[in-house]
Write a protein that holds these residues in place. Sequence first.
Motif, PDB file in Angstrom:
ATOM      1  N   VAL A  82       0.915  -1.283   0.002  1.00 31.44           N
ATOM      2  CA  VAL A  82       0.071   0.007  -0.174  1.00 31.44           C
ATOM      3  C   VAL A  82       0.793   1.180   0.023  1.00 31.44           C
ATOM      4  O   VAL A  82       1.959   1.116   0.487  1.00 31.44           O
ATOM      5  CB  VAL A  82      -0.902  -0.025   1.162  1.00 31.44           C
ATOM      6  N   SER A  83       0.327   2.288  -0.424  1.00 33.21           N
ATOM      7  CA  SER A  83       1.004   3.723  -0.561  1.00 33.21           C
ATOM      8  C   SER A  83       0.079   4.770  -0.238  1.00 33.21           C
ATOM      9  O   SER A  83      -1.074   4.570  -0.373  1.00 33.21           O
ATOM     10  CB  SER A  83       1.599   3.758  -1.969  1.00 33.21           C
ATOM     11  N   GLU A  84       0.357   5.616   0.348  1.00 34.60           N
ATOM     12  CA  GLU A  84      -0.437   6.867   0.816  1.00 34.60           C
ATOM     13  C   GLU A  84      -0.359   8.096  -0.113  1.00 34.60           C
ATOM     14  O   GLU A  84       0.859   8.568  -0.268  1.00 34.60           O
ATOM     15  CB  GLU A  84      -0.328   7.114   2.296  1.00 34.60           C
ATOM     16  N   LYS A  85      -1.359   8.629  -0.560  1.00 31.84           N
ATOM     17  CA  LYS A  85      -1.356   9.909  -1.383  1.00 31.84           C
ATOM     18  C   LYS A  85      -0.578  11.054  -0.449  1.00 31.84           C
ATOM     19  O   LYS A  85      -1.190  11.176   0.589  1.00 31.84           O
ATOM     20  CB  LYS A  85      -2.497  10.354  -1.805  1.00 31.84           C
ATOM     21  N   THR A  86       0.261  11.863  -1.147  1.00 29.38           N
ATOM     22  CA  THR A  86       0.941  12.711  -0.283  1.00 29.38           C
ATOM     23  C   THR A  86       1.311  13.899  -1.379  1.00 29.38           C
ATOM     24  O   THR A  86       1.353  13.852  -2.654  1.00 29.38           O
ATOM     25  CB  THR A  86       2.080  12.399   0.311  1.00 29.38           C
ATOM     26  N   ARG A  93       3.617   8.041  -7.340  1.00 31.96           N
ATOM     27  CA  ARG A  93       2.253   8.438  -7.626  1.00 31.96           C
ATOM     28  C   ARG A  93       1.832   7.680  -8.743  1.00 31.96           C
ATOM     29  O   ARG A  93       2.622   7.050  -9.671  1.00 31.96           O
ATOM     30  CB  ARG A  93       2.373   9.943  -8.160  1.00 31.96           C
ATOM     31  N   PRO A  94       0.749   7.370  -8.870  1.00 33.90           N
ATOM     32  CA  PRO A  94      -0.561   7.274  -7.846  1.00 33.90           C
ATOM     33  C   PRO A  94      -0.271   6.466  -6.704  1.00 33.90           C
ATOM     34  O   PRO A  94       0.741   5.728  -6.522  1.00 33.90           O
ATOM     35  CB  PRO A  94      -1.575   6.864  -8.616  1.00 33.90           C
ATOM     36  N   ALA A  95      -1.164   6.568  -5.578  1.00 35.48           N
ATOM     37  CA  ALA A  95      -1.196   5.868  -4.228  1.00 35.48           C
ATOM     38  C   ALA A  95      -2.591   4.910  -4.244  1.00 35.48           C
ATOM     39  O   ALA A  95      -3.334   5.274  -4.969  1.00 35.48           O
ATOM     40  CB  ALA A  95      -1.193   6.898  -3.298  1.00 35.48           C
ATOM     41  N   TYR A 387      18.003  11.817 -13.787  1.00 34.19           N
ATOM     42  CA  TYR A 387      17.600  10.406 -13.314  1.00 34.19           C
ATOM     43  C   TYR A 387      16.719  10.755 -12.358  1.00 34.19           C
ATOM     44  O   TYR A 387      16.525   9.445 -11.858  1.00 34.19           O
ATOM     45  CB  TYR A 387      19.121   9.741 -12.921  1.00 34.19           C
ATOM     46  N   TRP A 388      15.902  11.728 -12.049  1.00 34.78           N
ATOM     47  CA  TRP A 388      14.964  11.703 -10.917  1.00 34.78           C
ATOM     48  C   TRP A 388      13.626  11.225 -11.947  1.00 34.78           C
ATOM     49  O   TRP A 388      13.142  11.651 -12.867  1.00 34.78           O
ATOM     50  CB  TRP A 388      14.831  13.074 -10.443  1.00 34.78           C
ATOM     51  N   TRP A 389      12.984  10.524 -10.860  1.00 32.94           N
ATOM     52  CA  TRP A 389      11.529   9.939 -11.509  1.00 32.94           C
ATOM     53  C   TRP A 389      10.498  10.888 -11.700  1.00 32.94           C
ATOM     54  O   TRP A 389      10.387  11.782 -10.639  1.00 32.94           O
ATOM     55  CB  TRP A 389      10.972   8.723 -10.742  1.00 32.94           C
ATOM     56  N   LYS A 390       9.826  10.928 -12.702  1.00 31.92           N
ATOM     57  CA  LYS A 390       8.362  11.714 -12.466  1.00 31.92           C
ATOM     58  C   LYS A 390       7.509  10.973 -13.082  1.00 31.92           C
ATOM     59  O   LYS A 390       7.489   9.921 -13.900  1.00 31.92           O
ATOM     60  CB  LYS A 390       8.776  12.936 -13.753  1.00 31.92           C
ATOM     61  N   PRO A 391       6.062  11.239 -12.678  1.00 35.25           N
ATOM     62  CA  PRO A 391       5.028  10.570 -13.121  1.00 35.25           C
ATOM     63  C   PRO A 391       4.811  10.126 -14.669  1.00 35.25           C
ATOM     64  O   PRO A 391       5.015  11.068 -15.242  1.00 35.25           O
ATOM     65  CB  PRO A 391       3.852  11.294 -12.594  1.00 35.25           C
ATOM     66  N   GLY A 392       4.727   8.964 -14.723  1.00 33.21           N
ATOM     67  CA  GLY A 392       4.552   8.689 -16.351  1.00 33.21           C
ATOM     68  C   GLY A 392       5.933   7.819 -16.606  1.00 33.21           C
ATOM     69  O   GLY A 392       5.925   7.149 -17.926  1.00 33.21           O
TER      70      GLY A 392
END
Length: 432
Positions: A82-86, A93-95, A387-392
């Motif tokens: 599980v993950s929590e939206k923040t 993301r998403p959570a 090298y930093w992750w972004k949504p998508g």
Amino acid sequence: MLSACGIVSAIDTHGGAGKGDFVSVKKTHFSRKGQAYYIVGANFWYGGYLGAASGVGERARLLKELDNMRALGINNLRVLAVSEKTEMKSAVRPATTAAPGQYDEELLAGLDFLLAEVAKRDMTVVLYLNNFWQWSGGMTQYLNWFEGTPALDPNVTNDYDGFMKKTAGFYRNAAAQAEYRNVIAKIVKRVNTITGKPYSEDASIMSWQLANEPRPGSGAATPEEKAVYVKWVDEVAGYIHSLDKNHLVSSGSEGLAGSAQDAQLYQDAHRTHNIDYLTYHLWPKNWGWFDSKDPIGSWDGAIAKSRDYLNSHIELAKKLNKPIVLEEFGLDRDGPSFSVKATTKIRDRFYREVFDIIYRRASKGDPIAGFNFWAWGGAGRAANADYWWKPGNDFVGDPPQEEQGLYSVFDSDVSSLLLIKEYADRLHAIKH
């Protein structure tokens, strides 16, 4: 690339599991299906994400990753449940959980899909149910929900001591603990939408884990904070056992590094009969033992400390008469570099040192039950120049709080893959 062709065979995921199908503890070792069970594992935190039917899901990639890991002899995956939206930027993301009681059923069904496919490959998973660190929301997000305090991102504040001390308030917040138990019940009592099997009856789950790297506070944790932590471990583990009589429960602790360097605290937290086996992690670079900009100059000191850390925890496991798993360890690529094209000579050398100690001690009958390296990057690739992750972007083994490529093992890292396969074969050959 190693192929899983001919190795993977489907098994019935609908039939009832016998007690012997579940991983169990026999004195200081694991047993499964009447045989000794040694963990040759990978951290694969994003496995449930890839299993989603749409959105971030990549089921074709997931099947490929599972086949490739299975071909290497990997039999266990450590996965975020599980993950929590923040609002924190360095979180995934998403959570699965948008707010207390609000779940993304599509992401949870992704976990269902993962478990169904893991069962077909006769692998097992460890599912962790929270996170001390911010990259999945975790405990700091619970405090945001129930105290109204900001979710702390140490990637922004650079104040890790302050983050740890604040986050440990999670254990004392009654509303946060009540919601955490709601989440535990939601997952542990879940019925798989693909197989129709309750999670509590799924033998492909090896263990429930309280959290990723729970700590009592900062390195200067007070006696009161330590006592609260010990009580929390015992009571939450007991709660999970009350919901599920079939599965093991573990803490997710890093060992002494996550116990304020207090061996007594580590033993006190894991002595309870509600914790079935011990865990520990090894991070020589993160802990300042190894300088990847001076690998030759810092190697001897780092490896001496690493050997001592590995062996001393096996001795603690002897004292508690429980198995122990080294469920995280890693080192970065040569250079140092995040590029998938960079070589991995130093990391491979480190892996061999770690694997050799585990194999030698296990072959002697000591209570070391295997390892999960951090982490499986597989076919994922970083998309951004920094090298930093972004949504998508692709998910890889490095979560959004770290650069993609920092500790991941990619499907093109042939030397690392062959090393994992070599020691998988050795560990699987141990019969006692």
